[in-house]
Design an enzyme around this catalytic site. Structure first.
Site, short mmCIF file in Angstrom:
data_model
loop_
_atom_site.label_atom_id
_atom_site.label_comp_id
_atom_site.label_asym_id
_atom_site.label_seq_id
_atom_site.Cartn_x
_atom_site.Cartn_y
_atom_site.Cartn_z
N THR A 82 34.82 42.63 28.73
CA THR A 82 35.41 42.53 26.94
C THR A 82 35.16 41.37 26.00
O THR A 82 35.84 41.83 24.66
CB THR A 82 36.70 42.70 27.81
OG1 THR A 82 36.88 40.93 28.63
CG2 THR A 82 37.10 43.34 28.53
N LYS B 107 53.73 40.84 40.23
CA LYS B 107 53.28 40.30 41.09
C LYS B 107 54.52 39.12 41.11
O LYS B 107 55.07 38.51 42.15
CB LYS B 107 52.04 39.68 41.06
CG LYS B 107 51.45 40.84 41.50
CD LYS B 107 51.76 41.87 42.67
CE LYS B 107 51.04 41.10 43.69
NZ LYS B 107 51.01 41.57 44.65
N LYS C 48 47.28 36.35 38.15
CA LYS C 48 48.01 36.85 36.69
C LYS C 48 49.81 36.80 36.93
O LYS C 48 50.08 37.04 35.84
CB LYS C 48 47.48 37.91 36.78
CG LYS C 48 46.00 38.18 36.49
CD LYS C 48 45.83 39.42 36.70
CE LYS C 48 43.99 40.07 36.15
NZ LYS C 48 43.22 39.32 37.57
N LYS D 15 47.05 46.93 41.63
CA LYS D 15 46.08 45.40 41.29
C LYS D 15 45.81 45.40 40.17
O LYS D 15 44.69 44.45 39.63
CB LYS D 15 45.41 44.62 42.32
CG LYS D 15 44.23 45.05 42.69
CD LYS D 15 43.74 44.77 43.61
CE LYS D 15 41.69 45.01 44.23
NZ LYS D 15 41.57 44.88 45.23
N SER E 96 53.36 53.87 54.23
CA SER E 96 53.59 53.81 52.95
C SER E 96 55.06 53.07 52.62
O SER E 96 55.91 52.70 53.15
CB SER E 96 54.15 54.39 51.49
OG SER E 96 54.30 53.82 50.32
N VAL F 51 34.98 42.80 38.65
CA VAL F 51 33.94 43.28 38.28
C VAL F 51 31.86 43.02 38.45
O VAL F 51 31.45 44.06 38.01
CB VAL F 51 33.98 41.99 36.69
CG1 VAL F 51 34.83 42.15 36.62
CG2 VAL F 51 34.17 40.45 37.43
N LEU G 205 35.69 37.82 44.47
CA LEU G 205 34.38 38.79 44.04
C LEU G 205 34.77 39.97 44.93
O LEU G 205 34.66 39.29 46.02
CB LEU G 205 33.07 37.09 44.02
CG LEU G 205 33.36 36.38 43.63
CD1 LEU G 205 32.42 35.05 43.41
CD2 LEU G 205 33.01 37.16 42.25
N ARG H 114 41.57 43.91 27.14
CA ARG H 114 41.96 45.52 27.38
C ARG H 114 43.92 45.09 27.41
O ARG H 114 44.09 43.80 26.94
CB ARG H 114 41.72 45.86 28.37
CG ARG H 114 40.83 45.93 28.41
CD ARG H 114 39.99 46.77 30.37
NE ARG H 114 40.12 44.90 30.63
CZ ARG H 114 40.02 45.22 32.09
NH1 ARG H 114 38.71 46.00 33.21
NH2 ARG H 114 39.75 44.05 32.83
N SER I 222 36.01 42.67 45.56
CA SER I 222 36.79 43.18 45.21
C SER I 222 36.60 44.57 45.46
O SER I 222 36.11 44.42 44.15
CB SER I 222 38.19 42.55 46.15
OG SER I 222 38.46 42.12 44.45
#
Length: 622
Positions: free
Chosen positions: A482, A432, A420, A378, A352, A465, A459, A550, A461
Site C-alpha cells: 500500500t 476491538k 489497532k 479482523k 456463533s 500479508v 505472520l 486503504r 495468519s
C-alpha cells in the site's frame, strides 16, 4: 556402510593415481627443462648435467610428494579448482624449486639458471593442469551420465560445527545424488582454510556473496541451529541477496537428533528475518493455569484459535472445547488434535458468539474454567465497508460471551485484542477497543477475572500479508504494497499464543497486556525479503507496486496508549497498561443503543459516528 566403503575405496584409488601422475610430473618437468635449455637436442646435453638431473630424481621425488601431501594437494581431489588451490600449487612449486637448487648445488652440480626457471614453470603447469584436467573429465562424465548442473545443485553450507558436518556427510552419501557441497562458511577465524570431510572452509559470513558467485552456488544451507536471532537474521540477510535457494536446520529446541539432518531441513521463512528474540514464557505458570481445567476457545478454527488449541492440549487440560461458526476450519484442527493427542477430551462445537442462548447452553453443560475469546472479524478494509457487522460480531459477540461467562462462573476470560485498538483510525480497531472496554466494564462487577491481550500483526495468519505476497510471487507478480513507508509490528503465531497463555496466568483485574515486540517492520522490506527467499530479485523478476493506503489504514501502528501507565510484569517482554478511569455506566448505555442500531442494519456511516462518540481515541478518517 557399503556405500561409504565404496566411496572411500574410490577416493583412495584416485589419490594413488594422482600420486603416480605427480611422480612422473615432478621429474619430467625438470627433464624437459634441461632438454629445452639445450635447444631440444638430447645429444647436446653435457653428461655432467644429464647425470646431475638423474641423480637428484629419487631425493627430489620423495621431497616433492611429501610437500604436496603437507599442502593438502590430495585432500579435496580438486573437484573444484579455486584461487586457494592455485595458490597452494604455486607454493608447492616454490618450495620444491628451492630444494632442487639446494640439492643440486650442494651435493651434485650447479645447473644452468634457465633449467631451474623452466623446471619450476613446467612443474606448476603439470600440477595445476593435471587437476584442471581432472575437473574437466568430471564435467564431461557428468554431461554424458546426466549428472549435469541442471540436476546436481551446488551447495554452500554455513556452519562448520557438528550440525554442518552432519549435513555434509549425509549429502555426500545421498543416492541418487541431487547436490554437491562446494564450500563451507564459518565465522570462527581459527577454522578458515581448514578442511571438513575434504571440503574447505572458505571464509566467513562477509564472504558469502563473493563465494556464491565464484562457485556458482545453487543452494545455501544454514546449519547453525544454536544461532541467536540476531546472528541468524544478519546471516540470512546476506544470503538472500545471492538469489540462491535457502534451506536451514531448525533451532536447537526443534532439532531432533535421531532423525537425519537433511530430513529436517526447512525453507527459510520470512519470520527468520525479523531478528527479534522470541518471547520467553514461564511454562510452569501456564501448566498450572491449564492443567486439569476445562478450557474453551471461541473462534477455535482460526489461525490464533487453532494454535491456542495446540498449545493448550500440550498442557494436559481436563477438557478442551473449540467453539466455531465455520465447520471446515474446526474440522482441520480437530483431526490434528486427535492424531497428536489421542487421549485429549476434545469437544468441537458449532455456534456463533452472537447467539447468546447457544453460548449459555454450551457453558452450562460443559462449565469451562477458562475461556480464550478469539472469535472476531479482523480485516480492516472489509469492516470499513460493513461496520455494522464489526459491531455485531466483535463488540456484541464479546459482550454476550463475557456476560454469559460471568453468569456461569467462569474463572478466567482472556480477550484477544490488537494494536489497532490503540488510537484507532478504522472501525475494526475501534471495535476491538470497545471489546477491551467491555471486558473491563464487566470485570468491575464480576467474580470472573477478565484480561485483554494486545499484540501486532501475526505472520502467516489467515488474511495476513504473507500468504497474499506468496500467492502474488507464485503468479509472477506484481506484489502489491500500500505504501513504501508503511510499518507494522509483527510476531509469529506461536509467539502470539504464548503471550495469550502467559497473560491468562497473570489475569486478575481487567488488565490489558502488551508485548514488547521490538522495532516495527517495513511491509515493503517484508515483501522484498519474500521475493529474495523465493529465488527472485525485487523489481527485476518480480515487480513491486504501491497501491496507496486503504480506507482506515494507518501508516504505522501503536501498541501503547500511554507509556507512563506501563507496568512491567515478571516476564521482561510483557507489560500491563493501566488505563485512565472512564464511566462504565454511561458506556454500557451507549453500547446498547449502538447494538440496537447495528441489528437494524441502519446506515453504516451513522454507526461510525456513534462509535466515535463512545471511543474518544477513534480518529475517523473521511
Amino acid at each position: 556402510m557399503e556405500k561409504s566403503r565404496f566411496q572411500l575405496q574410490k577416493h583412495t584409488v584416485i589419490v594413488i593415481m594422482l600420486i603416480i601422475y605427480d611422480i612422473v610430473a615432478v621429474n619430467l618437468a625438470y627433464g624437459l627443462a634441461l632438454w629445452i635449455r639445450f635447444d631440444l637436442h638430447f645429444t647436446e646435453i653435457p653428461d655432467k648435467y644429464w647425470y646431475g638431473w638423474v641423480d637428484t630424481i629419487p631425493f627430489f621425488t620423495v621431497f616433492a610428494i611429501l610437500t604436496f601431501v603437507l599442502l593438502k594437494l590430495y585432500h579435496s581431489v580438486w573437484r573444484y579448482v579455486s584461487y586457494n588451490e592455485i595458490f597452494r600449487a604455486a607454493v608447492a612449486t616454490g618450495i620444491t624449486l628451492v630444494f632442487q637448487i639446494l640439492i643440486t648445488c650442494i651435493f651434485f652440480i650447479r645447473m644452468p639458471i634457465s633449467y631451474y626457471a623452466a623446471g619450476a614453470l613446467l612443474l606448476f603447469m603439470f600440477v595445476a593442469g593435471g587437476r584442471f584436467s581432472y575437473r574437466g573429465l568430471r564435467i564431461i562424465n557428468d554431461y554424458f551420465t546426466g549428472n549435469n548442473k541442471s540436476k546436481i545443485k551446488r551447495v554452500m553450507i554455513i556452519g562448520a560445527g557438528d550440525a554442518g558436518r552432519m549435513v555434509l556427510r549425509e549429502l555426500k552419501v545421498e543416492r541418487p545424488a541431487t547436490s554437491r557441497v562446494v564450500c563451507l562458511v564459518d565465522d570462527n577465524p581459527d577454522k578458515a582454510g581448514r578442511m571438513l570431510d575434504n571440503v574447505e572452509i572458505k571464509g566467513n559470513r562477509d564472504d558469502i556473496p563473493e563465494l556464491a558467485e565464484r562457485y556458482n552456488i545453487d543452494r545455501i544451507i544454514f546449519a547453525i541451529p544454536g544461532a541467536n536471532n540476531k546472528d541468524r537474521k544478519e546471516i540470512l540477510d546476506i544470503c538472500k541477496t545471492t538469489g540462491c535457494e535457502l534451506k536451514m536446520l531448525p533451532s536447537l529446541s526443534q532439532f531432533i537428533n535421531d532423525k537425519g539432518a537433511t530430513a529436517q531441513l526447512q525453507n527459510v521463512s520470512v519470520e527468520e528475518l525479523l531478528g527479534r528474540d522470541t518471547i520467553k514464557i514461564n511454562n510452569d505458570e501456564i501448566r498450572n493455569t491449564l492443567q486439569d481445567k476445562v478450557v474453551m476457545v471461541t473462534g477455535g478454527g482460526g489461525s490464533i484459535g487453532s494454535e491456542l488449541a495446540r498449545q493448550i492440549a500440550a498442557n494436559n487440560p481436563r477438557q478442551l472445547i473449540l467453539f466455531e461458526i465455520y465447520e471446515n476450519n474446526v474440522y482441520d484442527i480437530q483431526q490434528w488434535l486427535k492424531w497428536h493427542y489421542p487421549q485429549l477430551d476434545l469437544k468441537c462445537l458449532i455456534g456463533s458468539v452472537r447467539d447468546e442462548d447457544r453460548l449459555r447452553d454450551v457453558m452450562t453443560e460443559y462449565k469451562p474454567d477458562i475461556i480464550f475469546h478469539a472469535a472476531a472479524h479482523k480485516h480492516v478494509p472489509l469492516m470499513e465497508d460493513s461496520p455494522n457487522e464489526a459491531i455485531k460480531n466483535n463488540v456484541a459477540g464479546t459482550y454476550k460471551t463475557a456476560m454469559v461467562a460471568s453468569e456461569c462462573g467462569v474463572s478466567k476470560f482472556v480477550l484477544i485484542s490488537t494494536d489497532k485498538a490503540v488510537n484507532p483510525t478504522n472501525i475494526m480497531g475501534a471495535s476491538k477497543r470497545m471489546c477491551e472496554m467491555v471486558i473491563q466494564m464487566i470485570n468491575r462487577k464480576s467474580e470472573t477475572d477478565f484480561v485483554a491481550v494486545r499484540f501486532g500483526n501475526v505472520l502467516g495468519s489467515n488474511g495476513s500479508v504473507i500468504p497474499l505476497f506468496k500467492k502474488q510471487i507464485a503468479a509472477g507478480g506484481p506484489v502489491t504494497v500500500t505504501h513504501p513507508d508503511i510499518t507494522r509490528f509483527f510476531m509469529t503465531i506461536p509467539e502470539a499464543v504464548s503471550l495469550v497463555l502467559q497473560a491468562g496466568s497473570y489475569a486478575e483485574d481487567g488488565e490489558i497486556f502488551v508485548l514488547d515486540m521490538g522495532k516495527p517492520v517495513k511491509i515493503d522490506e517484508l515483501a522484498r525479503n519474500l521475493i529474495y527467499l523465493s529465488g527472485h530479485t525485487p523489481d527485476v523478476d518480480i515487480k513491486i507496486i504501491y497501491t496507496g493506503l486503504r480506507p482506515g489504514e494507518k501508516l504505522y501502528e501503536e501498541l501503547l496508549m500511554d507509556n507512563e501507565n506501563l507496568v512491567k510484569t515478571a516476564n521482561d517482554l510483557i507489560f500491563v497498561e493501566k488505563l485512565s478511569d472512564w464511566n462504565p455506566e454511561e458506556f454500557e448505555t451507549k453500547l446498547k443503543v449502538l447494538f440496537a442500531h447495528a441489528e437494524d442494519n441502519q446506515d453504516g456511516e451513522k454507526t461510525k459516528d456513534m462509535v466515535a462518540d463512545i471511543v474518544e481515541t477513534y480518529k475517523r478518517e473521511n
